[in-house]
Scaffold this motif. Structure first.
Motif, PDB file in Angstrom:
ATOM      1  N   MET A  64      -7.044 -93.850   3.399  1.00  0.00           N
ATOM      2  CA  MET A  64      -6.625 -92.516   3.076  1.00  0.00           C
ATOM      3  C   MET A  64      -7.548 -91.551   3.817  1.00  0.00           C
ATOM      4  O   MET A  64      -8.743 -91.545   3.607  1.00  0.00           O
ATOM      5  CB  MET A  64      -6.669 -92.377   1.554  1.00  0.00           C
ATOM      6  CG  MET A  64      -6.899 -91.031   1.024  1.00  0.00           C
ATOM      7  SD  MET A  64      -6.809 -90.851  -0.785  1.00  0.00           S
ATOM      8  CE  MET A  64      -7.640 -92.254  -1.446  1.00  0.00           C
ATOM      9  N   ASP A  65      -6.991 -90.766   4.715  1.00  0.00           N
ATOM     10  CA  ASP A  65      -7.755 -89.787   5.475  1.00  0.00           C
ATOM     11  C   ASP A  65      -7.621 -88.421   4.824  1.00  0.00           C
ATOM     12  O   ASP A  65      -6.513 -87.940   4.579  1.00  0.00           O
ATOM     13  CB  ASP A  65      -7.251 -89.701   6.919  1.00  0.00           C
ATOM     14  CG  ASP A  65      -7.567 -90.956   7.710  1.00  0.00           C
ATOM     15  OD1 ASP A  65      -8.593 -91.588   7.426  1.00  0.00           O
ATOM     16  OD2 ASP A  65      -6.776 -91.297   8.607  1.00  0.00           O
ATOM     17  N   VAL A 105       0.268 -83.685  -3.402  1.00  0.00           N
ATOM     18  CA  VAL A 105      -0.846 -84.195  -2.605  1.00  0.00           C
ATOM     19  C   VAL A 105      -2.044 -84.447  -3.517  1.00  0.00           C
ATOM     20  O   VAL A 105      -2.103 -83.961  -4.647  1.00  0.00           O
ATOM     21  CB  VAL A 105      -1.249 -83.200  -1.484  1.00  0.00           C
ATOM     22  CG1 VAL A 105      -0.141 -83.058  -0.460  1.00  0.00           C
ATOM     23  CG2 VAL A 105      -1.636 -81.843  -2.052  1.00  0.00           C
ATOM     24  N   ARG A 106      -3.002 -85.206  -3.014  1.00  0.00           N
ATOM     25  CA  ARG A 106      -4.288 -85.348  -3.701  1.00  0.00           C
ATOM     26  C   ARG A 106      -5.178 -84.218  -3.205  1.00  0.00           C
ATOM     27  O   ARG A 106      -5.251 -83.969  -2.004  1.00  0.00           O
ATOM     28  CB  ARG A 106      -4.929 -86.692  -3.373  1.00  0.00           C
ATOM     29  CG  ARG A 106      -4.198 -87.871  -3.957  1.00  0.00           C
ATOM     30  CD  ARG A 106      -4.928 -89.169  -3.565  1.00  0.00           C
ATOM     31  NE  ARG A 106      -4.218 -90.316  -4.057  1.00  0.00           N
ATOM     32  CZ  ARG A 106      -3.362 -91.040  -3.357  1.00  0.00           C
ATOM     33  NH1 ARG A 106      -3.109 -90.733  -2.105  1.00  0.00           N
ATOM     34  NH2 ARG A 106      -2.758 -92.078  -3.893  1.00  0.00           N
ATOM     35  N   LEU A 107      -5.852 -83.549  -4.137  1.00  0.00           N
ATOM     36  CA  LEU A 107      -6.747 -82.455  -3.788  1.00  0.00           C
ATOM     37  C   LEU A 107      -8.175 -82.838  -4.123  1.00  0.00           C
ATOM     38  O   LEU A 107      -8.424 -83.475  -5.146  1.00  0.00           O
ATOM     39  CB  LEU A 107      -6.379 -81.193  -4.583  1.00  0.00           C
ATOM     40  CG  LEU A 107      -4.969 -80.647  -4.404  1.00  0.00           C
ATOM     41  CD1 LEU A 107      -4.732 -79.497  -5.369  1.00  0.00           C
ATOM     42  CD2 LEU A 107      -4.735 -80.212  -2.973  1.00  0.00           C
ATOM     43  N   LEU A 108      -9.099 -82.428  -3.277  1.00  0.00           N
ATOM     44  CA  LEU A 108     -10.513 -82.627  -3.556  1.00  0.00           C
ATOM     45  C   LEU A 108     -11.080 -81.284  -3.995  1.00  0.00           C
ATOM     46  O   LEU A 108     -11.089 -80.313  -3.230  1.00  0.00           O
ATOM     47  CB  LEU A 108     -11.236 -83.145  -2.315  1.00  0.00           C
ATOM     48  CG  LEU A 108     -12.641 -83.663  -2.535  1.00  0.00           C
ATOM     49  CD1 LEU A 108     -12.642 -84.838  -3.522  1.00  0.00           C
ATOM     50  CD2 LEU A 108     -13.262 -84.089  -1.222  1.00  0.00           C
ATOM     51  N   VAL A 109     -11.527 -81.220  -5.264  1.00  0.00           N
ATOM     52  CA  VAL A 109     -12.011 -79.987  -5.869  1.00  0.00           C
ATOM     53  C   VAL A 109     -13.372 -80.268  -6.503  1.00  0.00           C
ATOM     54  O   VAL A 109     -13.459 -81.069  -7.438  1.00  0.00           O
ATOM     55  CB  VAL A 109     -11.035 -79.477  -6.958  1.00  0.00           C
ATOM     56  CG1 VAL A 109     -11.517 -78.171  -7.539  1.00  0.00           C
ATOM     57  CG2 VAL A 109      -9.622 -79.346  -6.413  1.00  0.00           C
ATOM     58  N   ASP A 110     -14.413 -79.637  -6.006  1.00  0.00           N
ATOM     59  CA  ASP A 110     -15.774 -79.856  -6.530  1.00  0.00           C
ATOM     60  C   ASP A 110     -16.118 -81.341  -6.607  1.00  0.00           C
ATOM     61  O   ASP A 110     -16.698 -81.817  -7.583  1.00  0.00           O
ATOM     62  CB  ASP A 110     -15.938 -79.212  -7.909  1.00  0.00           C
ATOM     63  CG  ASP A 110     -16.021 -77.692  -7.839  1.00  0.00           C
ATOM     64  OD1 ASP A 110     -16.462 -77.164  -6.796  1.00  0.00           O
ATOM     65  OD2 ASP A 110     -15.660 -77.040  -8.820  1.00  0.00           O
ATOM     66  N   GLY A 111     -15.712 -82.100  -5.597  1.00  0.00           N
ATOM     67  CA  GLY A 111     -16.028 -83.525  -5.537  1.00  0.00           C
ATOM     68  C   GLY A 111     -15.141 -84.408  -6.399  1.00  0.00           C
ATOM     69  O   GLY A 111     -15.336 -85.616  -6.457  1.00  0.00           O
ATOM     70  N   THR A 160      -5.014 -84.858   0.862  1.00  0.00           N
ATOM     71  CA  THR A 160      -4.434 -86.019   1.530  1.00  0.00           C
ATOM     72  C   THR A 160      -3.053 -86.269   0.928  1.00  0.00           C
ATOM     73  O   THR A 160      -2.831 -85.968  -0.251  1.00  0.00           O
ATOM     74  CB  THR A 160      -5.338 -87.264   1.409  1.00  0.00           C
ATOM     75  OG1 THR A 160      -4.851 -88.291   2.265  1.00  0.00           O
ATOM     76  CG2 THR A 160      -5.412 -87.785   0.002  1.00  0.00           C
ATOM     77  N   PRO A 161      -2.092 -86.774   1.708  1.00  0.00           N
ATOM     78  CA  PRO A 161      -0.760 -87.032   1.168  1.00  0.00           C
ATOM     79  C   PRO A 161      -0.801 -87.991  -0.022  1.00  0.00           C
ATOM     80  O   PRO A 161      -1.660 -88.865  -0.103  1.00  0.00           O
ATOM     81  CB  PRO A 161      -0.002 -87.657   2.343  1.00  0.00           C
ATOM     82  CG  PRO A 161      -0.742 -87.200   3.549  1.00  0.00           C
ATOM     83  CD  PRO A 161      -2.180 -87.102   3.142  1.00  0.00           C
ATOM     84  N   PHE A 162       0.122 -87.805  -0.931  1.00  0.00           N
ATOM     85  CA  PHE A 162       0.256 -88.668  -2.098  1.00  0.00           C
ATOM     86  C   PHE A 162       1.541 -89.460  -1.952  1.00  0.00           C
ATOM     87  O   PHE A 162       2.577 -88.912  -1.610  1.00  0.00           O
ATOM     88  CB  PHE A 162       0.316 -87.839  -3.376  1.00  0.00           C
ATOM     89  CG  PHE A 162       0.605 -88.650  -4.608  1.00  0.00           C
ATOM     90  CD1 PHE A 162      -0.392 -89.420  -5.180  1.00  0.00           C
ATOM     91  CD2 PHE A 162       1.855 -88.643  -5.189  1.00  0.00           C
ATOM     92  CE1 PHE A 162      -0.138 -90.169  -6.314  1.00  0.00           C
ATOM     93  CE2 PHE A 162       2.117 -89.384  -6.316  1.00  0.00           C
ATOM     94  CZ  PHE A 162       1.120 -90.153  -6.884  1.00  0.00           C
ATOM     95  N   SER A 163       1.451 -90.747  -2.207  1.00  0.00           N
ATOM     96  CA  SER A 163       2.668 -91.565  -2.186  1.00  0.00           C
ATOM     97  C   SER A 163       2.781 -92.296  -3.518  1.00  0.00           C
ATOM     98  O   SER A 163       1.779 -92.695  -4.106  1.00  0.00           O
ATOM     99  CB  SER A 163       2.650 -92.558  -1.025  1.00  0.00           C
ATOM    100  OG  SER A 163       1.524 -93.400  -1.120  1.00  0.00           O
ATOM    101  N   GLU A 164       3.988 -92.439  -3.988  1.00  0.00           N
ATOM    102  CA  GLU A 164       4.249 -93.142  -5.234  1.00  0.00           C
ATOM    103  C   GLU A 164       3.963 -94.632  -5.043  1.00  0.00           C
ATOM    104  O   GLU A 164       4.131 -95.161  -3.941  1.00  0.00           O
ATOM    105  CB  GLU A 164       5.710 -92.962  -5.649  1.00  0.00           C
ATOM    106  CG  GLU A 164       6.062 -91.539  -6.025  1.00  0.00           C
ATOM    107  CD  GLU A 164       5.429 -91.090  -7.321  1.00  0.00           C
ATOM    108  OE1 GLU A 164       5.117 -91.934  -8.175  1.00  0.00           O
ATOM    109  OE2 GLU A 164       5.235 -89.865  -7.475  1.00  0.00           O
TER     110      GLU A 164
END
Length: 66
Positions: free
Chosen positions: A1-2, A17-23, A56-60
């Protein structure tokens, strides 16, 4: 996952999508209302999320386990 920096690219509007928030990683989406820059939202609560640095993209998961 990039992971993709929001300084380089935003995800497509309304796609999960997956989000990175405060680690921490959360599921969310990006939406652009009128001509504003747009906002990131928490997929569970629908609230605006601040301090997003990467996504990063999210896939089911697959329907069947191999």
């Amino acid at each position: 996952m990039d992971w993709i920096s929001i300084e380089n690219q935003y995800p497509k509007c309304s796609s999960t999508v997956r989000l990175l928030v405060d680690g921490k990683m959360i599921l969310g989406f990006y939406d652009q209302v009128s001509s504003n820059m747009g906002d990131f939202y928490d997929a569970e609560t629908g609230y605006i999320v601040e301090k997003v640095t990467h996504w990063t993209p999210f896939s089911e998961p697959p329907n069947e386990l191999d």
